[in-house]
Design a protein around this motif. Structure first.
Motif, PDB file in Angstrom:
ATOM      1  N   ASN B   8      14.843  12.413   8.470  1.00 21.36           N
ATOM      2  CA  ASN B   8      14.912  11.167   9.234  1.00 21.36           C
ATOM      3  C   ASN B   8      14.172  10.079   8.469  1.00 21.36           C
ATOM      4  O   ASN B   8      13.180  10.347   7.787  1.00 21.36           O
ATOM      5  CB  ASN B   8      14.281  11.375  10.622  1.00 21.36           C
ATOM      6  CG  ASN B   8      14.463  10.176  11.537  1.00 21.36           C
ATOM      7  OD1 ASN B   8      13.679   9.243  11.503  1.00 21.36           O
ATOM      8  ND2 ASN B   8      15.486  10.213  12.367  1.00 21.36           N
ATOM      9  N   GLU B   9      14.676   8.859   8.615  1.00 27.12           N
ATOM     10  CA  GLU B   9      14.091   7.712   7.907  1.00 27.12           C
ATOM     11  C   GLU B   9      12.605   7.545   8.202  1.00 27.12           C
ATOM     12  O   GLU B   9      11.809   7.226   7.332  1.00 27.12           O
ATOM     13  CB  GLU B   9      14.844   6.451   8.334  1.00 27.12           C
ATOM     14  CG  GLU B   9      14.529   5.205   7.557  1.00 27.12           C
ATOM     15  CD  GLU B   9      15.393   4.057   8.070  1.00 27.12           C
ATOM     16  OE1 GLU B   9      14.818   3.032   8.456  1.00 27.12           O
ATOM     17  OE2 GLU B   9      16.628   4.197   8.107  1.00 27.12           O
ATOM     18  N   ARG B  10      12.234   7.770   9.452  1.00 26.55           N
ATOM     19  CA  ARG B  10      10.812   7.661   9.786  1.00 26.55           C
ATOM     20  C   ARG B  10      10.503   8.436  11.061  1.00 26.55           C
ATOM     21  O   ARG B  10      11.111   8.193  12.097  1.00 26.55           O
ATOM     22  CB  ARG B  10      10.397   6.199   9.977  1.00 26.55           C
ATOM     23  CG  ARG B  10       8.873   6.038  10.050  1.00 26.55           C
ATOM     24  CD  ARG B  10       8.427   4.619   9.945  1.00 26.55           C
ATOM     25  NE  ARG B  10       8.667   3.859  11.166  1.00 26.55           N
ATOM     26  CZ  ARG B  10       7.993   2.752  11.465  1.00 26.55           C
ATOM     27  NH1 ARG B  10       7.089   2.270  10.627  1.00 26.55           N
ATOM     28  NH2 ARG B  10       8.247   2.100  12.571  1.00 26.55           N
ATOM     29  N   LEU B  11       9.563   9.342  10.945  1.00 26.28           N
ATOM     30  CA  LEU B  11       9.012  10.050  12.098  1.00 26.28           C
ATOM     31  C   LEU B  11       7.560   9.627  12.233  1.00 26.28           C
ATOM     32  O   LEU B  11       6.794   9.720  11.273  1.00 26.28           O
ATOM     33  CB  LEU B  11       9.105  11.569  11.910  1.00 26.28           C
ATOM     34  CG  LEU B  11      10.506  12.151  11.710  1.00 26.28           C
ATOM     35  CD1 LEU B  11      10.442  13.660  11.476  1.00 26.28           C
ATOM     36  CD2 LEU B  11      11.404  11.843  12.904  1.00 26.28           C
ATOM     37  N   THR B  12       7.201   9.163  13.424  1.00 33.49           N
ATOM     38  CA  THR B  12       5.872   8.581  13.619  1.00 33.49           C
ATOM     39  C   THR B  12       5.181   9.229  14.799  1.00 33.49           C
ATOM     40  O   THR B  12       5.806   9.489  15.827  1.00 33.49           O
ATOM     41  CB  THR B  12       5.987   7.060  13.884  1.00 33.49           C
ATOM     42  OG1 THR B  12       6.680   6.457  12.801  1.00 33.49           O
ATOM     43  CG2 THR B  12       4.606   6.419  14.004  1.00 33.49           C
ATOM     44  N   TRP B  39      13.779  17.953  17.539  1.00 36.49           N
ATOM     45  CA  TRP B  39      14.224  17.312  16.297  1.00 36.49           C
ATOM     46  C   TRP B  39      14.997  18.295  15.419  1.00 36.49           C
ATOM     47  O   TRP B  39      15.903  17.905  14.689  1.00 36.49           O
ATOM     48  CB  TRP B  39      13.006  16.757  15.549  1.00 36.49           C
ATOM     49  CG  TRP B  39      12.476  15.498  16.161  1.00 36.49           C
ATOM     50  CD1 TRP B  39      13.085  14.725  17.106  1.00 36.49           C
ATOM     51  CD2 TRP B  39      11.231  14.856  15.858  1.00 36.49           C
ATOM     52  NE1 TRP B  39      12.288  13.639  17.419  1.00 36.49           N
ATOM     53  CE2 TRP B  39      11.143  13.688  16.669  1.00 36.49           C
ATOM     54  CE3 TRP B  39      10.189  15.143  14.994  1.00 36.49           C
ATOM     55  CZ2 TRP B  39      10.060  12.829  16.631  1.00 36.49           C
ATOM     56  CZ3 TRP B  39       9.094  14.283  14.947  1.00 36.49           C
ATOM     57  CH2 TRP B  39       9.029  13.136  15.754  1.00 36.49           C
ATOM     58  N   ARG B  42      18.461  18.307  16.649  1.00 39.62           N
ATOM     59  CA  ARG B  42      19.170  17.064  16.344  1.00 39.62           C
ATOM     60  C   ARG B  42      19.328  16.819  14.854  1.00 39.62           C
ATOM     61  O   ARG B  42      19.913  15.814  14.449  1.00 39.62           O
ATOM     62  CB  ARG B  42      18.444  15.880  16.999  1.00 39.62           C
ATOM     63  CG  ARG B  42      18.582  15.891  18.513  1.00 39.62           C
ATOM     64  CD  ARG B  42      17.693  14.896  19.197  1.00 39.62           C
ATOM     65  NE  ARG B  42      18.061  13.518  18.934  1.00 39.62           N
ATOM     66  CZ  ARG B  42      17.587  12.486  19.622  1.00 39.62           C
ATOM     67  NH1 ARG B  42      16.747  12.695  20.622  1.00 39.62           N
ATOM     68  NH2 ARG B  42      17.946  11.270  19.332  1.00 39.62           N
ATOM     69  N   TYR B  44      16.942  16.207  12.677  1.00 39.58           N
ATOM     70  CA  TYR B  44      15.949  15.304  12.097  1.00 39.58           C
ATOM     71  C   TYR B  44      15.007  16.059  11.156  1.00 39.58           C
ATOM     72  O   TYR B  44      14.402  15.455  10.269  1.00 39.58           O
ATOM     73  CB  TYR B  44      15.116  14.634  13.188  1.00 39.58           C
ATOM     74  CG  TYR B  44      15.839  13.614  14.019  1.00 39.58           C
ATOM     75  CD1 TYR B  44      17.162  13.251  13.753  1.00 39.58           C
ATOM     76  CD2 TYR B  44      15.202  12.992  15.083  1.00 39.58           C
ATOM     77  CE1 TYR B  44      17.820  12.317  14.522  1.00 39.58           C
ATOM     78  CE2 TYR B  44      15.856  12.038  15.860  1.00 39.58           C
ATOM     79  CZ  TYR B  44      17.161  11.720  15.581  1.00 39.58           C
ATOM     80  OH  TYR B  44      17.812  10.772  16.348  1.00 39.58           O
TER      81      TYR B  44
END
Lengths: 258, 67
Positions: B8-12, B39, B42, B44
């Motif tokens: 994923n582009e960003r996990l925060t 995740w 999905r 991610y």
């Protein structure tokens, strides 16, 4: 913390219509309707004792938007006078401010639209232009429910940010079938480029990127993006730009109701 | 629960202030297990074995070994 849905506080003076990156509210005079209207199929049989119906595919409509015939650049007549072809395709967001300017969590009507023409007329002694919108077949390829929320009011950001989250379960939303979102950049950034991303979260604390816009904030424009599959309960908008000066934009978001 | 490769582009995680991007390795020290499980479903994140990870890959590096 997530904001909650607004209540009995939606006045016309706090409604905002954004079309293709332009806020036409300053010229707006009237709105006929913004509707999600499933067509009906009569299912009544010979022996039934009451008329029975099923809903068929819906029509999404924004009709009778009337605005002053303002021909300055980016104002109502300049934006809505039709020239045919792609110029008639717009991203349209109708924002309903709850007791003030539309803000995060307020209701929004979200529509990838084609403008079906314009009509210039006189109303109450002034020249007005009227426009009607339907779903754009060239960009909306899957079912798109229009009733959503504001993820970012039409306000400026001057540095990298993560917006306040919205709890989608405050409404009647289904969260299993994707979503659509529209960004309207109404005043462009002059320094660097922005990356705008919608994130979702199951717990309002841990976040994943859901979808990003291609629009980078450097010009007045709009963009509609879609998401397939599940959306978590909380959503928020993030924007990154390490050298930002100022960019004004609005983002609306609508989960798909099957 | 093991280690996971980020797709994923960003996990925060707001609580820890940590952020991860595609190619990073995360564990259940970084996110709650039920979040990682969701995740995973999905796409991610994906599971990785310890011997898939070259030294220095965890938390922000961007390459995997041949495994």
């Amino acid at each position: 913390m997530a904001v909650t849905a607004s209540g009995k506080d939606k006045l016309q003076r706090h409604m905002r219509l954004l079309v293709g990156g332009y806020d036409l509210s300053g010229d707006a005079r009237a709105l006929g309707s913004a509707s999600y209207d499933p067509t009906e199929v009569d299912m009544t049989g010979w022996s039934n004792t009451v008329m029975q119906y099923l809903t068929n595919i819906p029509e999404v409509v924004l009709d009778g938007f009337e605005a002053l015939m303002n021909d300055d650049t980016g104002r109502a007549y300049d934006v809505l006078k039709t020239s045919g072809g792609a110029a008639n395709l717009h991203e349209v967001s109708l924002l309903f401010g709850g007791g003030g300017e539309p803000a995060i969590g307020d209701p929004a009507f979200v529509m990838g639209a084609v403008q079906l023409g314009d009509m210039v007329a006189s109303s109450d002694g002034v020249a007005v232009v009227t426009a009607n919108f339907r779903v754009d077949a060239s960009s909306v390829t899957s079912f798109a429910y229009p009733h959503g929320v504001v993820l970012h009011g039409n306000t400026a950001e001057t540095a990298t940010f993560s917006s306040t989250s919205v709890d989608l379960t405050n409404g009647v939303y289904s969260l299993a079938n994707g979503a659509q979102a529209i960004i309207h950049v109404t005043s462009a950034e002059s320094t660097g480029t922005w990356t705008f991303t919608i994130e979702d979260s199951a717990n309002d604390s841990t976040w994943a990127s859901l979808v990003s816009f291609t629009v980078d904030g450097t010009s007045i424009t709009s963009e509609r993006v879609t998401v397939a599959g599940a959306v978590d309960r909380y959503v928020r908008l993030t924007g990154t730009n390490g050298t930002a000066t100022s960019c004004t934009f609005a983002v609306t978001f609508a989960p798909v109701i099957p | 629960m093991g280690k996971f490769l980020v797709h994923n582009e960003r996990l925060t995680n707001d609580r820890t202030g940590k952020s991860f991007t595609t190619g990073d390795i995360v564990t259940d020290d970084d996110f709650p297990k039920y979040i990682l499980q969701a995740w995973l479903e999905r796409g991610y994140v994906s599971t990785v074995r310890d011997d898939d990870i070259e030294e220095g890959d965890e938390h922000g590096s961007d390459s995997l070994g041949e495994g």
